[in-house]
Structures are given as structure tokens and as C-alpha cells.
Scaffold this motif. Structure first.
Motif, PDB file in Angstrom:
ATOM      1  N   ILE A 104       0.854  -1.188   0.000  1.00  0.00           N
ATOM      2  CA  ILE A 104       0.000   0.000   0.000  1.00  0.00           C
ATOM      3  C   ILE A 104       0.893   1.243   0.000  1.00  0.00           C
ATOM      4  CG2 ILE A 104      -1.823   1.242   1.231  1.00  0.00           C
ATOM      5  CD1 ILE A 104      -2.435  -1.504   2.623  1.00  0.00           C
ATOM      6  N   VAL A 105       0.930   1.942  -1.119  1.00  0.00           N
ATOM      7  CA  VAL A 105       1.731   3.169  -1.219  1.00  0.00           C
ATOM      8  C   VAL A 105       0.893   4.299  -0.637  1.00  0.00           C
ATOM      9  CG1 VAL A 105       3.033   4.698  -2.740  1.00  0.00           C
ATOM     10  CG2 VAL A 105       2.851   2.260  -3.287  1.00  0.00           C
ATOM     11  N   GLY A 106       1.123   4.584   0.653  1.00  0.00           N
ATOM     12  CA  GLY A 106       0.289   5.555   1.360  1.00  0.00           C
ATOM     13  C   GLY A 106       0.746   6.985   1.208  1.00  0.00           C
ATOM     14  N   LYS A 107       1.989   7.179   0.774  1.00  0.00           N
ATOM     15  CA  LYS A 107       2.517   8.520   0.498  1.00  0.00           C
ATOM     16  C   LYS A 107       3.502   8.375  -0.640  1.00  0.00           C
ATOM     17  CE  LYS A 107       5.279  12.311   2.441  1.00  0.00           C
ATOM     18  NZ  LYS A 107       6.012  12.839   3.602  1.00  0.00           N
ATOM     19  N   ASN A 108       3.477   9.325  -1.569  1.00  0.00           N
ATOM     20  CA  ASN A 108       4.367   9.222  -2.726  1.00  0.00           C
ATOM     21  C   ASN A 108       4.539  10.583  -3.369  1.00  0.00           C
ATOM     22  OD1 ASN A 108       5.967   8.305  -4.781  1.00  0.00           O
ATOM     23  ND2 ASN A 108       4.366   7.175  -5.845  1.00  0.00           N
ATOM     24  N   ARG A 109       5.686  11.208  -3.137  1.00  0.00           N
ATOM     25  CA  ARG A 109       5.942  12.527  -3.722  1.00  0.00           C
ATOM     26  C   ARG A 109       6.273  12.459  -5.200  1.00  0.00           C
ATOM     27  NH1 ARG A 109       9.559  14.607   1.353  1.00  0.00           N
ATOM     28  NH2 ARG A 109       7.844  15.307   2.666  1.00  0.00           N
ATOM     29  N   ASN A 110       6.657  11.288  -5.690  1.00  0.00           N
ATOM     30  CA  ASN A 110       7.070  11.160  -7.090  1.00  0.00           C
ATOM     31  C   ASN A 110       6.022  10.474  -7.967  1.00  0.00           C
ATOM     32  OD1 ASN A 110       9.536  12.299  -6.371  1.00  0.00           O
ATOM     33  ND2 ASN A 110      10.485  10.321  -5.987  1.00  0.00           N
ATOM     34  N   GLY A 111       4.853  10.194  -7.426  1.00  0.00           N
ATOM     35  CA  GLY A 111       3.848   9.490  -8.216  1.00  0.00           C
ATOM     36  C   GLY A 111       2.564   9.293  -7.441  1.00  0.00           C
ATOM     37  N   PRO A 112       1.685   8.424  -7.923  1.00  0.00           N
ATOM     38  CA  PRO A 112       0.373   8.242  -7.289  1.00  0.00           C
ATOM     39  C   PRO A 112       0.459   7.361  -6.046  1.00  0.00           C
ATOM     40  CG  PRO A 112       0.575   6.770  -9.154  1.00  0.00           C
ATOM     41  CD  PRO A 112       1.819   7.609  -9.158  1.00  0.00           C
TER      42      PRO A 112
END
Length: 460
Positions: free
Chosen positions: A430-438
Motif C-alpha cells: 500500500i503506497v500511502g505517500k508518494n511525492r514522485n507518483g500516485p
């Protein structure tokens, strides 16, 4: 060179007639005097503030007191002439401490030209750095005298971290300040070239989402037994297999356990066979490992099993690899809540310690251009939630981790809570934070008997 060796710096000729301390104080007075004589058309305060800041570069304490008054006035858009600085010092009750208005007048009389203020401010800063260097060497000698043979490695690492911090010189400009338009065309030209990620995870969908860049800090978090170590060690191996230098700090597992996991991951030998050893390892297992040995020996992979890891030690290891390979490595830290601070403050709470470590790791990543992946534990919040799915707010011990991370990947698997789940063998990233994408969810297959995660479409 002595801390006060004025002949090595470009000082006025009469400095050679003075004691070193007097020469240093006079150069400080020249810079302060220029600030006390500032006009709207010629104001040296901003450029002096960029070089000296407010972190104690002044040799004479009363010079630092006056400088802080100048900064306070300048921050309120007030003039910084001697009468205004006198009023500011009187208001703060420090006028008598610096010698009164007479002292201000004498300093103003020694002012260098406004255009020269930057040059002499650099000299003041240079003297301050020399004093700190001398003090650091003195502390190093004192620590060496007190250190015992068991703690000598920690003592050396702490001293090396302090010296590297001094060498970095945070007040240096390094092109960090300037007009937006400066270099804009160069940046536009660079956009014509596809930017390759600084590191890869080896998981196709995750690589498509994360796009790891130099200076990024990635947090991989989960409850115990969710596969954090398997995931991050797999990332390290995939990155190293691509030819990129990779460093793993293993704080939780020893050398034998990590080596078994690497062999299991790359050779597809059951991990429990290696853990048991002896007759548990079959002839087929030995054949598989032998086949993989040349590849494993060629990996640009470095391991660090030091039990007491600090941000300063991480910085030291990264710079060593940059010197060896010419590239900033991918760094895996397993796990961040076990790290120590460089200050070794025994009274520091766990929250404060993890917060400080998180901030320092972010600085290390930005300074060195390394990508740093940190394993992290989650609190029990998710276990009281329907579906038991983790959230970024579940990060244990410090909210600073969530703030500093460029991306946060949370591990979750249903079969950890429901062994009969139809999704047995699947892990959710689960990608819960991502400054470089969704922010999204990626499903992979976990093969913990081989200590690895795999793409769902991978038949290997």
C-alpha cells in the motif's frame, strides 16, 4: 596553520602588528561596522547573514550580541544603524553588557566598505570553522583517552561523523540560493532526456510507481511478520543485480541469518534447509547455490552488521562507497527504530530519538544523493481496525517518519490474520505517500520460504 594565523588570510597589512586574537576581533568589527553603517542603497546585512547566520561564528561574545540585534532589526525591516541597534540592545537589557553606545561607535568607526563585507565575513566564518575544528580534535583526544577497547569503534565513528559535519559546512552557498530564472533553460534542456531512476526495487509495478530519485527516503513499514525484511532485502538484491552499488545495514539480524536469506532468495533453496544446515541441505540445494555463486560474488553489495548504527555512521559508509564506486548507493536500514542518535543522549525519549534520527537520515540522503530505504514498525492501530489494513498514521514512535519520507509503503497480507483466506500467498504493498507518483495499492506474491516477494506474473 594556527587558528589565528592571519598571514594565511587576506587581512589588512596592520593585522601583522597585532596579536592574533586582536586581529580576529578587528576583522569582526569591520564586518559589524559595515552593518552599522548600512543604507537602503548599500545594505550588506543579507549577504553577511547568508555567510554567518546566527550559529555562533563570532569570536568575541559582545560582537555576537550586537549581531543578533542587527538581525532582529533587519527581520523587522528596520534600519541597522548604531542608534537603532543601541535602542534594540537597551530594550533587551544587553546594552551595558556590550560596552554601551561608545562601543557601538568604535565598531562603526572600523567599518569596511559595504562591498567588502562579504569578503571579510568569509574570513570571520573561516576563523570560526578553524576554532570548531580545533575543538573537535580536542574532544576526539579526550574521548580517545577515556575510550575502552570494546567501544573504540563507536568512538571513532562519532568523531568521524563530527568531522564530516564540519567539512560539509552547512553555511556554504553551493548554488542553493539564486533567482529562479538562473539555470531554467538548462533544466528545460535536461527534460529532453529520460531520467533513469537512481534505484530499482525489482518489482515491476512498484518501480513504475515509486520512481526513486537521488536524496529520496522511502519507508517500508508493517506489523511484525508482514515481510519487511524479505521485501527490503529483495529490493537490495535486485538493485545490486542491476549493477548499482547497494548497502544494507542489518540491525535486527546477524550475518549468518542475512547470508542464509540471500542464498535462499537468489538460489531458490528453502530457507529452513539453510537454517537447519547439515543433512537438511539436499544435493539439489548445493547445486542451486553453486550455480548462483559467481553472480553473488560479483554483486556490488555491501553489508554492515554494526549493532549501534547512527546517521553519522550511515553518512560515513555512503561516502566510502561513493569514493570506491563513483556512485551514490541504495541504502537499506533494517530497521530505523533501532538506530541511535550521534549525540548519545541517555535522557532522550524514544519519540525524540526516532524523530532526530529521521531528520538526520533525510539530511544524509540529500547531502549524498543516496536513496535510503528504512524499515519501520507500525503500532497496533491497524489490528483494531476492520480489515486490519495499515495506514501511514500507524507508524510507531514518531510522526516525523511520515513527514520526512518521500514515499511510504505499507505491507499487509490477509493470510496473516485469516490463514484460510482465498488470498493466501498474496501481499499488498500500500503506497500511502508518494511525492514522485500516485498513491495506490500493488499486489505481489510472497514466497517467505525463499525469503522474497515476487511479481504476480513472475513464474520464476
Amino acid at each position: 596553520m594556527s587558528v589565528f594565523d592571519e598571514t594565511a588570510l587576506d587581512l589588512p597589512a596592520q593585522a601583522s602588528q597585532e596579536t592574533p586574537e586582536a586581529a580576529t576581533a578587528r576583522v569582526e568589527a569591520m564586518v559589524l561596522g559595515a552593518c552599522l553603517m548600512a543604507t537602503p542603497a548599500q545594505d550588506p546585512v543579507p549577504v553577511v547573514a547568508r555567510i554567518l547566520g546566527d550559529d555562533g561564528d563570532w569570536y568575541r561574545p559582545h560582537h555576537e550580541t550586537i549581531w543578533r540585534a542587527v538581525l532582529a532589526l533587519h527581520a523587522r525591516s528596520k534600519p541597522t544603524g548604531a542608534p537603532m541597534v543601541e535602542a534594540e540592545l537597551r530594550r533587551s537589557g544587553e546594552l551595558i553588557k556590550i560596552g554601551g553606545f561608545l562601543q557601538l561607535s568604535q565598531i562603526a568607526a572600523q567599518a569596511c566598505l559595504s562591498v567588502e563585507a562579504e569578503h571579510y565575513a568569509e574570513i570571520v566564518h573561516g576563523y570560526a570553522r578553524l576554532r570548531r575544528y580545533q575543538q573537535a580534535l580536542t574532544r576526539g583526544m579526550q574521548t580517545a583517552r577515556r575510550a575502552d577497547p570494546v567501544g573504540v569503534t563507536d568512538a571513532i565513528a562519532a568523531h568521524q561523523a563530527e568531522l564530516e559535519h564540519l567539512a560539509a559546512d552547512q553555511s556554504a552557498d553551493d548554488g542553493m540560493f539564486g533567482r529562479f530564472a538562473d539555470g531554467l533553460q538548462t533544466h528545460l534542456d535536461s527534460l529532453e532526456t529520460t531520467v533513469e531512476p537512481a534505484a530499482i526495487t525489482g518489482l515491476t509495478d512498484l518501480d513504475g510507481v515509486l520512481k526513486m530519485r537521488p536524496g529520496n527516503v522511502i519507508v517500508v513499514a508493517g506489523r511484525p511478520a508482514m515481510g519487511k525484511s524479505a521485501a527490503t532485502l529483495g529490493i537490495a538484491l535486485a538493485n545490486a543485480a542491476s549493477g548499482r552499488p547497494t548497502l544494507v545495514h542489518s540491525l535486527e539480524m546477524g550475518k549468518g541469518e542475512v547470508t542464509n536469506r540471500v542464498l535462499s532468495n537468489r538460489s531458490r533453496v528453502a530457507l529452513h534447509h539453510l537454517m537447519d544446515g547439515g543433512e537438511a541441505i539436499t544435493d539439489d540445494d548445493w547445486t542451486r547455490m553453486a550455480r548462483r555463486m559467481p553472480d553473488l560474488e560479483a554483486l556490488p553489495l555491501w553489508m554492515d552488521y554494526t549493532p549501534r548504527v547512527t546517521p553519522g555512521l550511515v553518512r560515513t559508509r555512503i561516502k566510502s562507497l561513493i569514493r570506491q564506486t563513483g556512485q551514490a548507493p541504495l541504502v537499506v536500514i533494517d530497521y530505523i527504530q533501532l538506530m541511535y542518535t550521534d549525540q548519545r543522549n541517555s535522557r532522550q525519549s524514544t519519540y525524540d530519538r526516532v524523530s532526530e534520527v529521521s531528520r538526520e537520515i533525510k539530511i544524509v540522503a540529500e547531502e549524498t544523493g543516496a536513496v535510503i530505504i528504512c524499515c519501520a514498525q507500525l503500532n497496533r492501530g491497524s489490528e483494531h481496525r476492520e480489515g486490519k489494513r495499515p495506514q501511514t498514521s500507524d507508524l510507531r514512535d514518531s510522526g516525523q517518519l511520515e513527514q520526512d519520507a518521500s514515499a511510504i509503503v505499507l505491507l499487509h497480507r490477509e493470510d496473516a490474520y485469516e490463514p484460510a483466506s482465498p488470498r493466501a500467498g498474496e501481499s499488498d504493498l500500500i503506497v500511502g505517500k508518494n511525492r514522485n507518483g500516485p498513491c495506490t495499492q500493488i499486489t505481489v506474491a510472497h514466497q517467505f520460504h525463499y525469503s522474497r516477494l515476487r511479481d504476480m506474473s513472475d513464474d520464476d
